[in-house]
Design a protein around this motif. Structure first.
Motif, PDB file in Angstrom:
ATOM      1  N   GLU A  76       0.843  -1.188   0.000  1.00  0.00           N
ATOM      2  CA  GLU A  76       0.000   0.000   0.000  1.00  0.00           C
ATOM      3  C   GLU A  76       0.881   1.242   0.000  1.00  0.00           C
ATOM      4  OE1 GLU A  76      -0.255  -2.226   2.519  1.00  0.00           O
ATOM      5  OE2 GLU A  76      -2.341  -2.851   2.747  1.00  0.00           O
ATOM      6  N   PRO A 131       1.872   9.310  -6.239  1.00  0.00           N
ATOM      7  CA  PRO A 131       0.775   9.376  -7.218  1.00  0.00           C
ATOM      8  C   PRO A 131       1.141   8.750  -8.572  1.00  0.00           C
ATOM      9  CG  PRO A 131       0.935  11.436  -6.017  1.00  0.00           C
ATOM     10  CD  PRO A 131       2.126  10.621  -5.621  1.00  0.00           C
ATOM     11  N   ASN A 159      -0.782   5.707 -10.386  1.00  0.00           N
ATOM     12  CA  ASN A 159      -1.270   5.796 -11.764  1.00  0.00           C
ATOM     13  C   ASN A 159      -0.821   4.584 -12.576  1.00  0.00           C
ATOM     14  OD1 ASN A 159      -2.556   8.210 -11.383  1.00  0.00           O
ATOM     15  ND2 ASN A 159      -0.887   9.472 -12.184  1.00  0.00           N
ATOM     16  N   ARG A 165      -0.072   1.631 -11.422  1.00  0.00           N
ATOM     17  CA  ARG A 165      -0.842   0.475 -10.951  1.00  0.00           C
ATOM     18  C   ARG A 165      -2.215   0.439 -11.619  1.00  0.00           C
ATOM     19  NH1 ARG A 165      -2.436  -0.127  -4.580  1.00  0.00           N
ATOM     20  NH2 ARG A 165      -4.259   1.082  -5.101  1.00  0.00           N
ATOM     21  N   LEU A 178      -3.692  -2.476 -14.488  1.00  0.00           N
ATOM     22  CA  LEU A 178      -4.936  -3.219 -14.244  1.00  0.00           C
ATOM     23  C   LEU A 178      -6.001  -2.875 -15.283  1.00  0.00           C
ATOM     24  CD1 LEU A 178      -4.897  -2.771 -10.385  1.00  0.00           C
ATOM     25  CD2 LEU A 178      -4.724  -4.959 -11.557  1.00  0.00           C
ATOM     26  N   ALA A 228      -2.910  -5.732  -3.232  1.00  0.00           N
ATOM     27  CA  ALA A 228      -3.269  -4.315  -3.340  1.00  0.00           C
ATOM     28  C   ALA A 228      -3.481  -3.922  -4.799  1.00  0.00           C
ATOM     29  CB  ALA A 228      -2.198  -3.454  -2.674  1.00  0.00           C
ATOM     30  N   ARG A 229      -4.273  -4.725  -5.505  1.00  0.00           N
ATOM     31  CA  ARG A 229      -4.471  -4.415  -6.918  1.00  0.00           C
ATOM     32  C   ARG A 229      -5.831  -3.783  -7.148  1.00  0.00           C
ATOM     33  NH1 ARG A 229      -3.995 -10.120  -6.439  1.00  0.00           N
ATOM     34  NH2 ARG A 229      -5.759 -11.261  -7.257  1.00  0.00           N
ATOM     35  N   LEU A 230      -5.944  -2.566  -6.682  1.00  0.00           N
ATOM     36  CA  LEU A 230      -7.201  -1.833  -6.744  1.00  0.00           C
ATOM     37  C   LEU A 230      -7.043  -0.644  -7.677  1.00  0.00           C
ATOM     38  CD1 LEU A 230      -7.522  -1.602  -2.882  1.00  0.00           C
ATOM     39  CD2 LEU A 230      -8.274  -3.496  -4.308  1.00  0.00           C
ATOM     40  N   ILE A 231      -8.045  -0.437  -8.507  1.00  0.00           N
ATOM     41  CA  ILE A 231      -8.041   0.768  -9.346  1.00  0.00           C
ATOM     42  C   ILE A 231      -8.804   1.835  -8.582  1.00  0.00           C
ATOM     43  CG2 ILE A 231      -8.549   1.708 -11.619  1.00  0.00           C
ATOM     44  CD1 ILE A 231      -8.769  -1.177 -12.640  1.00  0.00           C
ATOM     45  N   ILE A 232      -8.087   2.515  -7.678  1.00  0.00           N
ATOM     46  CA  ILE A 232      -8.797   3.502  -6.856  1.00  0.00           C
ATOM     47  C   ILE A 232      -8.956   4.804  -7.633  1.00  0.00           C
ATOM     48  CG2 ILE A 232      -8.569   4.948  -4.804  1.00  0.00           C
ATOM     49  CD1 ILE A 232      -7.814   2.495  -3.268  1.00  0.00           C
ATOM     50  N   ARG A 233      -7.961   5.141  -8.416  1.00  0.00           N
ATOM     51  CA  ARG A 233      -8.090   6.316  -9.270  1.00  0.00           C
ATOM     52  C   ARG A 233      -7.908   5.867 -10.708  1.00  0.00           C
ATOM     53  NH1 ARG A 233      -3.932  10.609  -7.729  1.00  0.00           N
ATOM     54  NH2 ARG A 233      -2.532   9.003  -8.468  1.00  0.00           N
ATOM     55  N   GLN A 278      -9.526   9.084 -16.550  1.00  0.00           N
ATOM     56  CA  GLN A 278      -9.164  10.410 -16.060  1.00  0.00           C
ATOM     57  C   GLN A 278      -8.410  11.204 -17.110  1.00  0.00           C
ATOM     58  OE1 GLN A 278      -6.334   9.797 -12.957  1.00  0.00           O
ATOM     59  NE2 GLN A 278      -5.092  11.456 -13.695  1.00  0.00           N
ATOM     60  N   MET A 313     -11.897  12.351  -9.532  1.00  0.00           N
ATOM     61  CA  MET A 313     -11.177  12.270  -8.267  1.00  0.00           C
ATOM     62  C   MET A 313     -12.104  12.176  -7.062  1.00  0.00           C
ATOM     63  SD  MET A 313      -7.843  14.633  -8.658  1.00  0.00           S
ATOM     64  CE  MET A 313      -7.246  14.206  -7.036  1.00  0.00           C
ATOM     65  N   GLN A 314     -13.310  12.672  -7.205  1.00  0.00           N
ATOM     66  CA  GLN A 314     -14.189  12.696  -6.043  1.00  0.00           C
ATOM     67  C   GLN A 314     -15.138  11.531  -6.009  1.00  0.00           C
ATOM     68  OE1 GLN A 314     -15.611  16.621  -4.910  1.00  0.00           O
ATOM     69  NE2 GLN A 314     -14.866  17.259  -6.892  1.00  0.00           N
ATOM     70  N   ASP A 315     -15.123  10.757  -7.035  1.00  0.00           N
ATOM     71  CA  ASP A 315     -16.157   9.750  -7.235  1.00  0.00           C
ATOM     72  C   ASP A 315     -15.875   8.473  -6.455  1.00  0.00           C
ATOM     73  OD1 ASP A 315     -16.183   7.334  -9.529  1.00  0.00           O
ATOM     74  OD2 ASP A 315     -18.100   8.177  -8.954  1.00  0.00           O
TER      75      ASP A 315
END
Lengths: 438, 438
Positions: free
Chosen positions: B61, B135, B139, B141, B145, B417-422, B427, B436-438
């Motif tokens: 993380e 950041p 990006n 990561r 994915l 930790a293979r999450l597409i958080i952003r 984008q 970014m806020q979603d």
């Protein structure tokens, strides 16, 4: 190959929209059955919402409370995940339109969950913070930290106080838990991090419209939680409704106003709707889809809804089950069994909710638990709260990492994940487009 | 109170720009001395760059390899941190202009580090990925994915291959470690996550301009690392320079081309400059500030530079010390001692670099270590690599969490930790502002 590159199957196809508690519980139930399961979600991860407030307050990393959906159902040959945003459901042709193409379903399950409900107040929506998703929680974390950095710089006492003034609207579990965590930060971390700032002036206000906090729990729990919050120095305001917010001033239905740079709106949720299922007759007041005792959407035999988005009216729950993890999980499991029965031409079993109780934590050694037969508060409740949350967290690694963090935070009175990785204020003012990559 | 609300002090004021390895080491040295220390950084955290590639590949993380700067120096009364972006240094009036105001210094230390050097190639800068910040690592990561999710959807074999084709430019430690980690993901995770995709077709290409990878290490290390990479299935290309990239096609100075949706540029760094210190005579070819043996910038007695941004020419290092953590840490400590001597009117001690060796890891049980007296490769080297990285990681909690993750990843052949958080692609195409806020 059909659209979305999902292979044709001789099994009926169940499409689930949403990988939250309900959708995942259902997919697991069906994973070894004679059904092709297609799960659609706009994120590739399941998100453990009950712990979002700990992300906002630096106690946990976001990755520890999220879990890759593909991994949950790894190894099941009839399971397909697609990262997709659903645009419309066409129940007449049994097709779903998404941003990556159309797909046919034999059975459709809507498990889209809920989102923050601002009750139409555009100002609060624009200037307030919500905390229903991981990015929102990270934004709140950034804002809190940025406010303290900014408070350091000003000589205007009025402005400095506003930067250190937090208004949390809504006295449900989310509001209570966030207020408690902020109070602990104020006490344990701020004086050390900002020795040249009088952080005692920081104010945490919890504003509740009704006459008690945690209204869904027992009166004893409400009473005790309020006492815990007061011990931590939270100002609990009851019978006050926040009516407006311009980014600086919070107005209410009374003479009370708050001058605060941070307002967190935790005062309501509403179901996330879908185009094609937005017929007025299908929807409850809070946008939930009305379902019968088998989770079938009224008038549609092969379309189901579970979790926050579903409203099953029973004698005990005239407005539907609580919009929480437990009902969603139980509904997902029940529907999994029922779909198998339905495919076999057998009669389905009506859903019966087993209330396992509810709980909320206020701070270290301070929690309230209402079980069906017991009620207790304090240290033991706090351990039960932690145990239950670890148990329901998906993933062994996540459990270990969260556990380690909790032990560390407990021993050290600390929360180390206080990083401004994505500056929130800047992003929303001057440098909107560039900051994400920097 | 002076500007930035930093109190006047009877001690001389040392302003440090940058909270990387050098800046933190220096601040720690000075924290108990008779000096007022002001540390400026545009982030509120220190970032452990050597492990960024593990964030990009889902092994760790981001929060585990970052640490709040305020916490590093908590409890030292003469230490002040300010979250600030430096705009200009005015050496004639000894003032620094920042986005939050001006500040006066008695001694200034530039520790701004380095950033990715695209050597003026605008296309590669626009379409390629860098991996020097948190950041940026996130990006990358997301992009990796997202590419696999997209590869699932296309029937065009050509396009699918390009989505699964990775070109890593630069055979230094970063490139080697990233290539090795991607190869392990290809082998251990992709087949399980994407059973309906022929992930054997995924290609990981490491492109090195020179005739060996890890050119700063021993020939034995280079040789062995290349062997390790080949065992993992990485295509190692030597004596090839990437010349251009349009987002789809990578061209080189030979006939070799790659069709790849992902290009990671790890082929060079340059110092991060500051306005006011950008005089041509002060700068080396890679933008570093020329300093004498006391880290004084040539011609400026009270302005110093340490770490990646400083170039101290010695017989052994005619182009300055390696731009890595070790020299920065040692320089920070040396300068800390020297500033105390200087304030006391005593002569300073010239900096002598102690080479503690270098190392790189390729994959599980596969690392190469060059110590001044020993060289070894393989399992033991891998354990040494892990131990050293844990040792230099700041923060007890970070060490425990990283250790737990490594043990878990080792036992389970997994990286969770293979999450597409952003989402990165979206984008950068359609929904730049809202996501970014979603």
């Amino acid at each position: 190959m059909s659209s979305m590159n999902i292979p044709q199957s001789s099994y009926p196809r169940v499409v689930i929209i949403g990988g939250g508690f309900g959708g995942i519980a259902l997919a697991k139930k069906l994973s070894k059955k004679e059904a092709q399961v297609v799960l659609l979600d706009k994120h590739n991860y399941h998100n453990f919402q009950p712990l979002l407030y700990q992300v906002s307050t630096g106690g946990l990393e976001p990755d520890s409370i999220a879990y890759p959906i593909r991994k949950v159902l790894q190894g099941y040959p009839n399971f397909f995940f697609r990262l997709a945003q659903v645009k419309e459901v066409k129940t007449d042709t049994k097709r779903i339109k998404t941003n990556i193409g159309e797909i046919f379903y034999d059975y459709l399950v809507v498990a889209t969950g809920s989102e923050t409900n601002f009750f139409g107040n555009k100002n609060i929506k624009a200037k307030g913070m919500a905390m229903k998703t991981i990015p929102q929680s990270l934004n709140l974390r950034s804002l809190i930290l940025e406010n303290f950095e900014q408070a350091l710089l000003t000589d205007d006492l009025h402005e400095r106080d506003a930067l250190m003034n937090f208004v949390i609207v809504g006295g449900g579990p989310t509001g209570v838990e966030l207020a408690g965590a902020l109070a602990e930060i104020k006490k344990g971390i701020l004086p050390k991090d900002y020795p040249d700032l009088d952080t005692r002036r920081a104010q945490i206000n919890l504003v509740q419209g009704g006459d008690r906090i945690l209204p869904a729990m027992s009166e004893k729990a409400s009473e005790k939680a309020e006492k815990f919050l007061e011990e931590l120095g939270v100002n609990v305001w009851k019978n006050i409704r926040v009516t407006d917010y311009d980014g600086k001033k919070v107005t209410t239905n009374t003479k009370t106003i708050f001058e605060a740079e941070t307002l967190v709106w935790a005062a309501g949720v509403k179901a996330v709707g879908l185009k094609g299922l937005d017929v007025r007759e299908l929807l409850s007041r809070d946008n939930r889809l009305k379902v019968n005792e088998f989770h079938q959407i009224v008038g549609l035999e092969d379309v189901f809804a579970i979790g926050d988005v579903a409203q099953m009216v029973t004698e005990e729950f005239p407005h539907g089950h609580p919009m929480m993890a437990q009902p969603a999980i139980q509904q997902g499991r029940n529907l999994g069994d029922n779909l198998v029965l339905l495919m076999d031409g057998k009669p389905m079993k009506p859903f019966v909710y087993k209330d396992k109780g509810s709980m909320a934590t206020v701070g270290r050694n301070k929690a309230v638990v209402d079980l069906p037969k017991f009620r207790f508060q304090g240290v033991f409740a706090w351990f039960v709260w932690m145990f239950v949350h670890l148990y329901f967290l998906i993933g062994f690694r996540n459990r270990v990492v969260v556990f380690i963090n909790w032990v560390y935070n407990y021993i050290r009175f600390d929360r180390e994940a206080r990083l401004i990785i994505r500056p929130f204020k800047k992003q929303n003012k001057v440098e909107k487009n560039t900051l994400m990559q920097d």
